[in-house]
Scaffold this active site. Sequence first.
Site, mmCIF file in Angstrom:
data_model
loop_
_atom_site.group_PDB
_atom_site.id
_atom_site.type_symbol
_atom_site.label_atom_id
_atom_site.label_comp_id
_atom_site.label_asym_id
_atom_site.label_seq_id
_atom_site.Cartn_x
_atom_site.Cartn_y
_atom_site.Cartn_z
ATOM 1 C CG ASN A 11 -14.061 -52.065 -71.560
ATOM 2 O OD1 ASN A 11 -14.994 -52.615 -70.970
ATOM 3 N ND2 ASN A 11 -14.238 -51.065 -72.415
ATOM 4 C CD1 TRP A 12 -12.730 -58.091 -68.971
ATOM 5 C CD2 TRP A 12 -14.191 -59.444 -67.919
ATOM 6 N NE1 TRP A 12 -12.011 -58.913 -68.130
ATOM 7 C CE2 TRP A 12 -12.887 -59.753 -67.467
ATOM 8 C CE3 TRP A 12 -15.268 -60.150 -67.385
ATOM 9 C CZ2 TRP A 12 -12.627 -60.748 -66.526
ATOM 10 C CZ3 TRP A 12 -15.018 -61.142 -66.443
ATOM 11 C CH2 TRP A 12 -13.711 -61.444 -66.021
ATOM 12 C CE LYS A 13 -14.696 -52.711 -75.688
ATOM 13 N NZ LYS A 13 -14.506 -52.238 -77.045
ATOM 14 C CG HIS A 99 -15.498 -47.212 -74.017
ATOM 15 N ND1 HIS A 99 -16.030 -47.491 -75.254
ATOM 16 C CD2 HIS A 99 -14.349 -47.928 -73.934
ATOM 17 C CE1 HIS A 99 -15.238 -48.342 -75.893
ATOM 18 N NE2 HIS A 99 -14.210 -48.622 -75.107
ATOM 19 C CD GLU A 101 -17.430 -50.196 -77.359
ATOM 20 O OE1 GLU A 101 -17.604 -50.726 -76.249
ATOM 21 O OE2 GLU A 101 -16.550 -50.566 -78.168
ATOM 22 C CD GLU A 169 -10.384 -47.476 -75.501
ATOM 23 O OE1 GLU A 169 -9.834 -48.531 -75.149
ATOM 24 O OE2 GLU A 169 -11.625 -47.336 -75.524
ATOM 25 N N GLY A 175 -11.871 -52.792 -81.903
ATOM 26 C CA GLY A 175 -12.472 -54.031 -82.393
ATOM 27 C C GLY A 175 -12.296 -54.260 -83.887
ATOM 28 C CB SER A 215 -6.966 -53.329 -82.634
ATOM 29 O OG SER A 215 -8.287 -53.316 -83.151
ATOM 30 N N GLY A 236 -9.722 -54.496 -74.987
ATOM 31 C CA GLY A 236 -11.074 -55.030 -75.077
ATOM 32 C C GLY A 236 -11.032 -56.526 -75.335
ATOM 33 N N GLY A 237 -11.232 -56.914 -76.598
ATOM 34 C CA GLY A 237 -11.351 -58.327 -76.967
ATOM 35 C C GLY A 237 -10.269 -59.229 -76.394
#
Length: 252
Positions: A11-13, A99, A101, A169, A175, A215, A236-237
Amino acid sequence: MARPVPLIAGNWKMNGLTASTRSLASELATRVRSDRDLGFEMLICPPFTMLSTAAELVRDCALKLGAQDCHTASSGAHTGDISPAMLRDVGCEYVILGHSERRTDHGETCALVRAKTRAALDAGLKVIVCVGETEAQRDAGETLRVVADQVTGSLPEGVTAETLVVAYEPVWAIGTGRTPTTAEVAEVHAALRQTLGTILGTGAAEGVRLLYGGSVKPDNARELLALDNVNGALVGGASLKVDDFWAIASAV
Ligand code: 13P
């Protein structure tokens, strides 16, 4: 039912301009093409603006493309929104829905996520529906109830194991570099499997891929992905770094 093929999803966000998208997607596509027996399915979910660029690079390749959200309607007067049909048209096979977010930044409720899930499935997309507790909910011992309520509330009638992926999640793990213990992840995933059993029937529920997200890094991927009811990761990251993302996938 046999253990489903693990899914490693990035997930590149809100990250990715043309140059970085080109380099990341083409390098992953090259690695996927040259790996003869990939033991996993790999998916990237760039932002909307980069879907078309990424689609060109993953064409004729097992690397899959997905988006991070969609609208409930297939077209119409919805300024700034993107429909499931548009995602199919640009080459997406998957869409991430619900998600945390989006639930926080855009006030998305389970009812809205359910409507989006219905629309995405009707358009022929596969869905990754996200659930997870806040830190306060975990501290209050409410985790299992919260994720069960989110799953039940976010899934429409008629979902199938072939088209549904559920991602757990924990909000506090996203993150932050913090993760639940493997015992805590195993507990939630077993409970999710049970909840899905009541919705889909036990046999079909076994075929639904349950991803862990929050994470996930190369150094914790192996222990998380080895857990019984963990069928992949939503990253993610670390999905923005080709070597890290590949290392996580290889930990399967
Ligand atoms: P991080 O891997 O950066 O914690 O993000 C997880 C996530 O939200 C994936 O959807």
